[in-house]
Write a protein that holds these residues in place. Sequence first.
Motif, mmCIF file in Angstrom:
data_model
loop_
_atom_site.group_PDB
_atom_site.id
_atom_site.type_symbol
_atom_site.label_atom_id
_atom_site.label_comp_id
_atom_site.label_asym_id
_atom_site.label_seq_id
_atom_site.Cartn_x
_atom_site.Cartn_y
_atom_site.Cartn_z
ATOM 1 N N PHE A 62 -11.214 4.217 16.694
ATOM 2 C CA PHE A 62 -11.785 4.757 17.932
ATOM 3 C C PHE A 62 -10.700 4.730 18.997
ATOM 4 C CE2 PHE A 62 -14.574 4.491 21.744
ATOM 5 C CZ PHE A 62 -15.245 5.698 21.548
ATOM 6 N N VAL A 63 -10.177 5.910 19.342
ATOM 7 C CA VAL A 63 -9.050 6.015 20.265
ATOM 8 C C VAL A 63 -9.399 7.022 21.364
ATOM 9 C CG1 VAL A 63 -6.598 6.540 20.494
ATOM 10 C CG2 VAL A 63 -7.451 5.523 18.382
ATOM 11 N N ASN A 64 -9.241 6.612 22.609
ATOM 12 C CA ASN A 64 -9.503 7.511 23.748
ATOM 13 C C ASN A 64 -10.881 8.159 23.656
ATOM 14 O OD1 ASN A 64 -6.912 6.976 24.802
ATOM 15 N ND2 ASN A 64 -6.006 8.602 23.530
ATOM 16 N N ASN A 65 -11.865 7.320 23.356
ATOM 17 C CA ASN A 65 -13.261 7.754 23.285
ATOM 18 C C ASN A 65 -13.523 8.781 22.187
ATOM 19 O OD1 ASN A 65 -14.169 6.119 25.455
ATOM 20 N ND2 ASN A 65 -13.297 7.601 26.909
ATOM 21 N N GLN A 66 -12.675 8.790 21.175
ATOM 22 C CA GLN A 66 -12.862 9.684 20.034
ATOM 23 C C GLN A 66 -12.649 8.908 18.729
ATOM 24 O OE1 GLN A 66 -13.403 13.286 19.545
ATOM 25 N NE2 GLN A 66 -14.330 12.970 21.560
ATOM 26 N N PHE A 67 -13.441 9.250 17.709
ATOM 27 C CA PHE A 67 -13.221 8.701 16.371
ATOM 28 C C PHE A 67 -12.162 9.556 15.680
ATOM 29 C CE2 PHE A 67 -17.454 7.206 17.437
ATOM 30 C CZ PHE A 67 -17.387 5.873 17.050
ATOM 31 N N VAL A 68 -11.096 8.926 15.248
ATOM 32 C CA VAL A 68 -9.933 9.630 14.692
ATOM 33 C C VAL A 68 -9.612 9.066 13.312
ATOM 34 C CG1 VAL A 68 -7.495 10.188 15.048
ATOM 35 C CG2 VAL A 68 -9.031 9.956 17.023
ATOM 36 N N VAL A 69 -9.260 9.968 12.402
ATOM 37 C CA VAL A 69 -8.886 9.555 11.046
ATOM 38 C C VAL A 69 -7.378 9.314 10.988
ATOM 39 C CG1 VAL A 69 -8.909 10.181 8.598
ATOM 40 C CG2 VAL A 69 -10.777 10.922 10.103
ATOM 41 N N SER A 70 -6.973 8.230 10.347
ATOM 42 C CA SER A 70 -5.551 7.955 10.151
ATOM 43 C C SER A 70 -4.910 9.109 9.389
ATOM 44 C CB SER A 70 -5.362 6.654 9.372
ATOM 45 O OG SER A 70 -5.936 5.567 10.069
ATOM 46 N N LYS A 71 -3.767 9.547 9.851
ATOM 47 C CA LYS A 71 -3.097 10.716 9.287
ATOM 48 C C LYS A 71 -2.847 10.523 7.789
ATOM 49 C CE LYS A 71 0.881 13.792 10.000
ATOM 50 N NZ LYS A 71 0.017 14.989 9.995
ATOM 51 N N GLY A 72 -3.233 11.532 7.026
ATOM 52 C CA GLY A 72 -3.039 11.508 5.585
ATOM 53 C C GLY A 72 -4.274 11.116 4.802
ATOM 54 N N TYR A 73 -5.259 10.530 5.498
ATOM 55 C CA TYR A 73 -6.452 10.030 4.797
ATOM 56 C C TYR A 73 -7.691 10.883 5.080
ATOM 57 C CZ TYR A 73 -3.814 5.842 3.663
ATOM 58 O OH TYR A 73 -2.883 4.967 3.157
ATOM 59 N N GLU A 74 -7.496 12.078 5.611
ATOM 60 C CA GLU A 74 -8.637 12.920 5.973
ATOM 61 C C GLU A 74 -9.533 13.237 4.772
ATOM 62 O OE1 GLU A 74 -5.331 13.555 8.906
ATOM 63 O OE2 GLU A 74 -5.491 13.484 6.706
ATOM 64 N N GLU A 92 0.836 -1.194 0.000
ATOM 65 C CA GLU A 92 0.000 0.000 0.000
ATOM 66 C C GLU A 92 0.873 1.247 0.000
ATOM 67 O OE1 GLU A 92 -3.654 1.949 2.593
ATOM 68 O OE2 GLU A 92 -2.616 0.150 3.293
ATOM 69 N N ILE A 93 0.468 2.225 -0.786
ATOM 70 C CA ILE A 93 1.202 3.490 -0.857
ATOM 71 C C ILE A 93 0.523 4.508 0.058
ATOM 72 C CG2 ILE A 93 1.849 5.411 -2.357
ATOM 73 C CD1 ILE A 93 2.071 3.435 -4.637
ATOM 74 N N HIS A 94 1.270 5.083 0.972
ATOM 75 C CA HIS A 94 0.713 6.087 1.869
ATOM 76 C C HIS A 94 0.628 7.422 1.142
ATOM 77 C CE1 HIS A 94 0.400 8.823 5.334
ATOM 78 N NE2 HIS A 94 -0.161 7.790 5.935
ATOM 79 N N PRO A 95 -0.421 8.208 1.417
ATOM 80 C CA PRO A 95 -0.568 9.503 0.732
ATOM 81 C C PRO A 95 0.654 10.402 0.853
ATOM 82 C CG PRO A 95 -2.561 8.965 1.934
ATOM 83 C CD PRO A 95 -1.573 7.914 2.293
ATOM 84 N N SER A 96 1.408 10.292 1.941
ATOM 85 C CA SER A 96 2.588 11.141 2.112
ATOM 86 C C SER A 96 3.671 10.839 1.089
ATOM 87 C CB SER A 96 3.159 10.962 3.526
ATOM 88 O OG SER A 96 3.570 9.622 3.735
ATOM 89 N N GLU A 97 3.583 9.676 0.437
ATOM 90 C CA GLU A 97 4.576 9.290 -0.560
ATOM 91 C C GLU A 97 4.264 9.845 -1.941
ATOM 92 O OE1 GLU A 97 5.605 5.059 -0.464
ATOM 93 O OE2 GLU A 97 4.437 4.899 1.388
ATOM 94 N N VAL A 98 3.100 10.459 -2.103
ATOM 95 C CA VAL A 98 2.657 10.948 -3.411
ATOM 96 C C VAL A 98 2.578 12.467 -3.378
ATOM 97 C CG1 VAL A 98 0.845 10.867 -5.160
ATOM 98 C CG2 VAL A 98 1.313 8.844 -3.757
ATOM 99 N N THR A 99 3.225 13.096 -4.333
ATOM 100 C CA THR A 99 3.119 14.554 -4.470
ATOM 101 C C THR A 99 1.801 14.878 -5.151
ATOM 102 O OG1 THR A 99 5.518 14.762 -4.681
ATOM 103 C CG2 THR A 99 4.173 16.616 -5.467
ATOM 104 N N MET A 100 0.930 15.626 -4.472
ATOM 105 C CA MET A 100 -0.405 15.898 -5.005
ATOM 106 C C MET A 100 -0.713 17.387 -4.970
ATOM 107 S SD MET A 100 -2.700 12.695 -3.563
ATOM 108 C CE MET A 100 -2.073 12.689 -1.881
ATOM 109 N N ASN A 101 -1.334 17.862 -6.022
ATOM 110 C CA ASN A 101 -1.784 19.257 -6.132
ATOM 111 C C ASN A 101 -3.313 19.266 -6.051
ATOM 112 O OD1 ASN A 101 0.861 20.416 -6.625
ATOM 113 N ND2 ASN A 101 0.757 19.393 -8.622
#
Length: 478
Positions: A286-298, A166-175
């Motif tokens: 679901f972390v510490n009673n909060q729904f959190v988005v994985s960094k880069g996938y917002e 899988e390619i993480h979004p941080s690996e792709v230059t995007m405009n």
Amino acid sequence: KFGPLWQMVFMNFTVSGVGIFMAIKLEKIFRVIPFREERITLTGHWHILAALTGTIVLMYLMSEVFPLKGKVRKFAGWSIIIGSDIAFAMVTLFSLKRLWVTEEVQEPLVKTYMIFAEIGLGILEVTLGAYLLWLLIKLIKNKLVGITLMIGGIFFITSCGEPAPEIHPSEVTMNLNVKSGDWVPVPVGEFLSGFNEHRVDIDYDFEIMKTEVTNAEFAKYLNDATAKGLIYIKENEVWGNYHGDILGGGIDEHGVAGNIGRHEKLVKNQDYQYYNLAGKRARITFVNNQFVVSKGYENFPVVYVSWMGANAFADFYGWRLPLKLEWEKAARWTDGRSYPFGNFELGPDNGPKYGNYHHSGDPFDSFNGLTPIGFYNGQTHGDFETKDSKSKYGCYDMAGNAGEWTGDIVRGSHQRYIMGGTMMEYAFEMRSATENSGVPGFDDDETGYNKPYMSFQVGFRCARGNLGNILERNLHSH
């Protein structure tokens, strides 16, 4: 004496075993997202038929037409048995794979089983070709040995291979310049609907989201709904209530119309799964009673959302899911164009620039991954060139990327329409008139509760505005 009996029994098992599995699992698996699953399964059927006919012809030739004897007969016979059994065994595993793997991880197995099935089929067909060649020129020994050794060598050195990482979004230059949360107006008027392009009049103005709902937007909803006590987590899934369908063709206050049909199941007022936190490509945790988005996938489309979850999201904000006809008009404009961005065929040269589909070549394609909303914006991302692929009304990602739930029910069924194709479909299935479907969750007299469809390739967008008379006149026009 051994070969023909063994082979006929093996062939019978392959055909009947897969057939029984298909019949039993048809509703639950193969009619969930039919185009993808049925196309894969038909590929397996083609291999079965090819192996069947090749095996029968060869055994008939070597036993009845020009009988072989001695070592030549043994060599040819075992080549037939080994080659065809490899093909049959791999196709059997290929067709039954959904017994032990889920949809989102089946792609590596699909490719691996097909490689070996085609190797086995290749051995069989090459043997057939060599045999027929011998019948013409009487040079069987050297030809058959050479060809069989060559195919055998390929068989042993072929590696199953691993799926691309899988390619993480941080690996792709995007405009990226398209933001979520915007709406576009769709005015009153007619448009050309369906593949036969019949005229449909939507006699009211409405608005539709410019983009698919993102992970960030859905996570915010989950947190807000949790604070109000509307949802809860059970076994790594987010649950909440759905008020139930109205049977008998009625229309509820949310614009959802009911049916009574031979294949319809009861979708009643109860709690259902909204979102699958355990999905292998789920980006919300679901972390510490909060729904959190994985960094880069917002800003990626939210997937693993059931129809119930999409409907609840829309209802929470006073919106609704777009009707299938509303969705289609927003994608096609008034001229009946095949795709949101035009009325031309997508090919290997121009297709990849317009949308995220299977083998489209985008930076996330090796993993059959989603692209961020508005990725096809006319910008160059790294070395990947895109066209500005919005519809005439201004909507992005209505062809490919994530498929999208719509608000109405498939006629004669309890299933809901899914529009727009997905990153797992081929280019022609991104046409705006292409309909797909999925189950919302239901109760069955024989199987009990059946959970809703939550897939790594299906998300949604919302609509808002009064419905006018479109439901009464056009909802079941198909």
